[in-house]
Design a protein around this motif. Structure first.
Motif, PDB file in Angstrom:
ATOM      1  N   GLU A 319       0.798  -1.237   0.048  1.00 14.70           N
ATOM      2  CA  GLU A 319       0.145  -0.003   0.137  1.00 14.70           C
ATOM      3  C   GLU A 319       0.897   1.475  -0.011  1.00 14.70           C
ATOM      4  O   GLU A 319       0.590   2.165  -0.713  1.00 14.70           O
ATOM      5  CB  GLU A 319      -0.943  -0.064   1.310  1.00 14.70           C
ATOM      6  CG  GLU A 319      -1.788   1.330   1.228  1.00 14.70           C
ATOM      7  CD  GLU A 319      -2.824   1.293   0.312  1.00 14.70           C
ATOM      8  OE1 GLU A 319      -3.189   2.391  -0.114  1.00 14.70           O
ATOM      9  OE2 GLU A 319      -3.052   0.158  -0.455  1.00 14.70           O
ATOM     10  N   LEU A 320       1.934   1.122   0.742  1.00 20.43           N
ATOM     11  CA  LEU A 320       2.784   2.352   0.852  1.00 20.43           C
ATOM     12  C   LEU A 320       3.636   2.462  -0.526  1.00 20.43           C
ATOM     13  O   LEU A 320       3.780   3.626  -0.762  1.00 20.43           O
ATOM     14  CB  LEU A 320       3.850   2.160   1.957  1.00 20.43           C
ATOM     15  CG  LEU A 320       3.371   2.356   3.313  1.00 20.43           C
ATOM     16  CD1 LEU A 320       4.396   1.895   4.381  1.00 20.43           C
ATOM     17  CD2 LEU A 320       2.819   3.609   3.701  1.00 20.43           C
ATOM     18  N   GLU A 321       3.744   1.430  -1.116  1.00 20.89           N
ATOM     19  CA  GLU A 321       4.502   1.484  -2.473  1.00 20.89           C
ATOM     20  C   GLU A 321       3.507   2.359  -3.557  1.00 20.89           C
ATOM     21  O   GLU A 321       3.907   3.015  -4.364  1.00 20.89           O
ATOM     22  CB  GLU A 321       4.824   0.145  -2.663  1.00 20.89           C
ATOM     23  CG  GLU A 321       5.619   0.271  -4.437  1.00 20.89           C
ATOM     24  CD  GLU A 321       5.901  -1.376  -4.559  1.00 20.89           C
ATOM     25  OE1 GLU A 321       6.445  -1.306  -5.839  1.00 20.89           O
ATOM     26  OE2 GLU A 321       5.835  -2.184  -3.744  1.00 20.89           O
ATOM     27  N   LEU A 322       2.326   1.567  -3.587  1.00 20.16           N
ATOM     28  CA  LEU A 322       1.410   2.158  -4.379  1.00 20.16           C
ATOM     29  C   LEU A 322       1.157   3.792  -4.136  1.00 20.16           C
ATOM     30  O   LEU A 322       0.714   4.523  -5.094  1.00 20.16           O
ATOM     31  CB  LEU A 322      -0.123   1.448  -4.362  1.00 20.16           C
ATOM     32  CG  LEU A 322       0.097  -0.084  -4.733  1.00 20.16           C
ATOM     33  CD1 LEU A 322      -1.466  -0.908  -4.726  1.00 20.16           C
ATOM     34  CD2 LEU A 322       0.452  -0.209  -6.310  1.00 20.16           C
ATOM     35  N   GLN A 323       1.267   4.086  -2.890  1.00 19.80           N
ATOM     36  CA  GLN A 323       1.045   5.590  -2.683  1.00 19.80           C
ATOM     37  C   GLN A 323       2.452   6.467  -3.068  1.00 19.80           C
ATOM     38  O   GLN A 323       2.150   7.534  -2.931  1.00 19.80           O
ATOM     39  CB  GLN A 323       0.671   5.842  -1.160  1.00 19.80           C
ATOM     40  CG  GLN A 323      -0.926   5.389  -0.956  1.00 19.80           C
ATOM     41  CD  GLN A 323      -1.246   5.487   0.489  1.00 19.80           C
ATOM     42  OE1 GLN A 323      -0.692   6.462   1.304  1.00 19.80           O
ATOM     43  NE2 GLN A 323      -2.362   4.733   1.083  1.00 19.80           N
ATOM     44  N   GLY A 324       3.239   5.663  -3.334  1.00 17.21           N
ATOM     45  CA  GLY A 324       4.700   6.353  -3.541  1.00 17.21           C
ATOM     46  C   GLY A 324       5.596   6.843  -2.444  1.00 17.21           C
ATOM     47  O   GLY A 324       6.340   7.756  -2.609  1.00 17.21           O
ATOM     48  N   TRP A 325       5.299   6.270  -1.532  1.00 16.68           N
ATOM     49  CA  TRP A 325       6.123   6.533  -0.153  1.00 16.68           C
ATOM     50  C   TRP A 325       7.482   5.585  -0.104  1.00 16.68           C
ATOM     51  O   TRP A 325       8.610   6.033   0.381  1.00 16.68           O
ATOM     52  CB  TRP A 325       5.312   6.095   1.327  1.00 16.68           C
ATOM     53  CG  TRP A 325       4.204   7.029   1.310  1.00 16.68           C
ATOM     54  CD1 TRP A 325       2.986   7.001   1.220  1.00 16.68           C
ATOM     55  CD2 TRP A 325       4.308   8.477   1.987  1.00 16.68           C
ATOM     56  NE1 TRP A 325       2.226   8.059   1.498  1.00 16.68           N
ATOM     57  CE2 TRP A 325       2.903   8.929   2.161  1.00 16.68           C
ATOM     58  CE3 TRP A 325       5.393   9.170   2.642  1.00 16.68           C
ATOM     59  CZ2 TRP A 325       2.682  10.289   2.495  1.00 16.68           C
ATOM     60  CZ3 TRP A 325       4.854  10.359   3.114  1.00 16.68           C
ATOM     61  CH2 TRP A 325       3.947  11.032   3.221  1.00 16.68           C
ATOM     62  N   VAL A 326       7.470   4.561  -0.700  1.00 14.94           N
ATOM     63  CA  VAL A 326       8.363   3.385  -0.803  1.00 14.94           C
ATOM     64  C   VAL A 326       8.728   2.856  -2.131  1.00 14.94           C
ATOM     65  O   VAL A 326       7.601   2.968  -2.908  1.00 14.94           O
ATOM     66  CB  VAL A 326       8.156   2.476   0.461  1.00 14.94           C
ATOM     67  CG1 VAL A 326       8.440   3.096   1.777  1.00 14.94           C
ATOM     68  CG2 VAL A 326       7.383   1.652   0.059  1.00 14.94           C
ATOM     69  N   ALA A 327       9.656   2.360  -2.347  1.00 17.03           N
ATOM     70  CA  ALA A 327       9.960   1.622  -3.653  1.00 17.03           C
ATOM     71  C   ALA A 327      10.766   0.406  -3.295  1.00 17.03           C
ATOM     72  O   ALA A 327      11.624   0.093  -2.428  1.00 17.03           O
ATOM     73  CB  ALA A 327      11.046   2.489  -4.688  1.00 17.03           C
ATOM     74  N   VAL A 328      10.391  -0.569  -4.117  1.00 21.41           N
ATOM     75  CA  VAL A 328      11.175  -2.028  -3.947  1.00 21.41           C
ATOM     76  C   VAL A 328      12.203  -1.890  -4.800  1.00 21.41           C
ATOM     77  O   VAL A 328      12.452  -1.703  -5.757  1.00 21.41           O
ATOM     78  CB  VAL A 328      10.237  -3.108  -4.263  1.00 21.41           C
ATOM     79  CG1 VAL A 328      10.768  -4.607  -4.425  1.00 21.41           C
ATOM     80  CG2 VAL A 328       8.953  -3.228  -3.939  1.00 21.41           C
ATOM     81  N   VAL A 329      13.484  -2.392  -4.007  1.00 22.94           N
ATOM     82  CA  VAL A 329      14.764  -2.441  -4.804  1.00 22.94           C
ATOM     83  C   VAL A 329      15.357  -3.790  -4.266  1.00 22.94           C
ATOM     84  O   VAL A 329      14.853  -4.451  -3.401  1.00 22.94           O
ATOM     85  CB  VAL A 329      15.779  -1.202  -4.111  1.00 22.94           C
ATOM     86  CG1 VAL A 329      15.022  -0.057  -4.631  1.00 22.94           C
ATOM     87  CG2 VAL A 329      15.795  -1.353  -2.753  1.00 22.94           C
ATOM     88  N   PRO A 330      16.423  -4.133  -5.133  1.00 19.36           N
ATOM     89  CA  PRO A 330      17.102  -5.441  -4.558  1.00 19.36           C
ATOM     90  C   PRO A 330      17.614  -5.521  -3.260  1.00 19.36           C
ATOM     91  O   PRO A 330      18.167  -4.514  -2.576  1.00 19.36           O
ATOM     92  CB  PRO A 330      18.295  -5.325  -5.501  1.00 19.36           C
ATOM     93  CG  PRO A 330      17.838  -4.648  -6.729  1.00 19.36           C
ATOM     94  CD  PRO A 330      17.103  -3.552  -6.202  1.00 19.36           C
TER      95      PRO A 330
END
Length: 339
Positions: A319-330
């Motif tokens: 949910e935080l990723e979809l809202q632009g607060w975090v990003a998935v990285v390796p």
């Protein structure tokens, strides 16, 4: 749009076409019995959905291919189509090593917030779907039949579980039976809604290579898992690797290649669904966000700092990723902006 509105729209568009009226009204007359049957199907269950090109749930990446399906029938959770997805395809007669590789990689992708799309076929497809179900992740089954037709029949339980952990979708009318020509056609949807396609164990005549070729034509990434050189089960994968596909040993190999396209996907998603502009008081998971730094933070660190169960952490991080607060990285997550 109700039946009468749809009839009026079709009648207006038919009359507007600059062709002889006799030809138009004979050859291009809409079959309203099919429209009525689709609407009856839609209304028969709250888990039935019909998505058209202008629907907010229509996958943006799929819309960008040269021949996107004009309609998608969905059983399950339509929100699954909004998640960044990776396709996992391969042999129907996979070896135990191939099944294990598909299961492991799909599980890793699902656990960090990707949906996994595949075709619900025997072998690699089934292993990929099952991994997502076992890891409480999201998965999409793109069928070469209608969504009410289970093929192969032995995947009945898998078909039912996918609807609880994602979605079963098809461009074909719900009751369309298996037809050989429809399966290659549906492959463009599997690759089209995905950031990249991973091929696990494919011989040189494997149908999964069609999906890989379509992914390349659509401007998407192609990945392959190498196999035993003594058998022919992975010759197709080795050919892909020679031609420039990315060799994959774990999910991180995929993530580092699709990160840019994933960011674009999320930006498009935010703009289409008006996500963003929240202040700290609007943020539902403030304590969880505080666990993520501006440098890579491993998921186990996030879980430890948050004090929450990993299943809940993964759900809220998405949910935080979809809202632009975090990003998935390796290696985990990074924070993108301040509260």
């Amino acid at each position: 749009m109700d039946v009468e509105e749809l009839r009026q729209r079709l009648e207006h568009e038919k009359d507007a076409l600059p062709l002889p009226e006799s030809l138009l009204k004979r050859e291009l007359a809409p079959d309203f019995s099919l429209v009525d049957s689709a609407l009856d199907w839609l209304q028969s269950s709250s888990h039935h959905h019909i998505v058209t090109l202008d629907d907010p749930h229509y996958p943006n990446l799929l819309k960008q291919i040269s021949d996107p399906p004009s309609i998608l029938f969905i059983k399950g959770e339509p929100d699954t189509l909004l998640l960044p997805s990776i396709a996992v395809v391969g042999s129907r007669a996979a070896t135990s090593a191939g099944l294990q590789s598909a299961y492991q990689l799909a599980g890793e992708l699902g656990s960090i917030g990707f949906s996994v799309s595949s075709g619900m076929a025997a072998g690699v497809d089934g292993a990929a779907h099952q991994a997502c179900i076992d890891n409480s992740a999201k998965t999409i089954a793109v069928l070469g039949t209608g969504v009410e037709v289970i093929y192969p029949r032995r995947h009945k339980k898998l078909y039912e579980k996918i609807q609880c952990h994602g979605a079963v979708i098809s461009e074909f009318w719900p009751d369309v039976k298996p037809y050989a020509g429809n399966f290659p056609k549906r492959n463009r949807i599997i690759s089209g809604l995905s950031l990249g396609t991973l091929v696990v164990e494919a011989c040189r005549r494997s149908g999964s290579l069609i999906t890989a070729r379509l992914a390349l034509e659509q401007g998407r990434e192609v990945f392959a898992v190498p196999g035993n050189i003594l058998g022919g089960q992975s010759q197709g994968c080795h050919d892909l690797l020679r031609d420039g596909a990315k060799l994959v040993e774990n999910a991180a190999d995929i993530i580092e290649e699709v990160s840019v396209l994933c960011d674009f996907h999320l930006e498009e998603l935010k703009s289409r669904h008006h996500i963003g502009g929240e202040n700290a008081s609007d943020l539902p998971f403030t304590s969880l966000l505080a666990s993520v730094g501006y440098e890579t933070t491993p998921i186990d660190v996030v879980v430890e700092h948050s004090g929450k169960a990993i299943e809940l952490v993964l759900e809220q991080m998405l949910e935080l990723e979809l809202q632009g607060w975090v990003a998935v990285v390796p290696g985990g997550y990074v924070r993108l902006r301040r509260s």
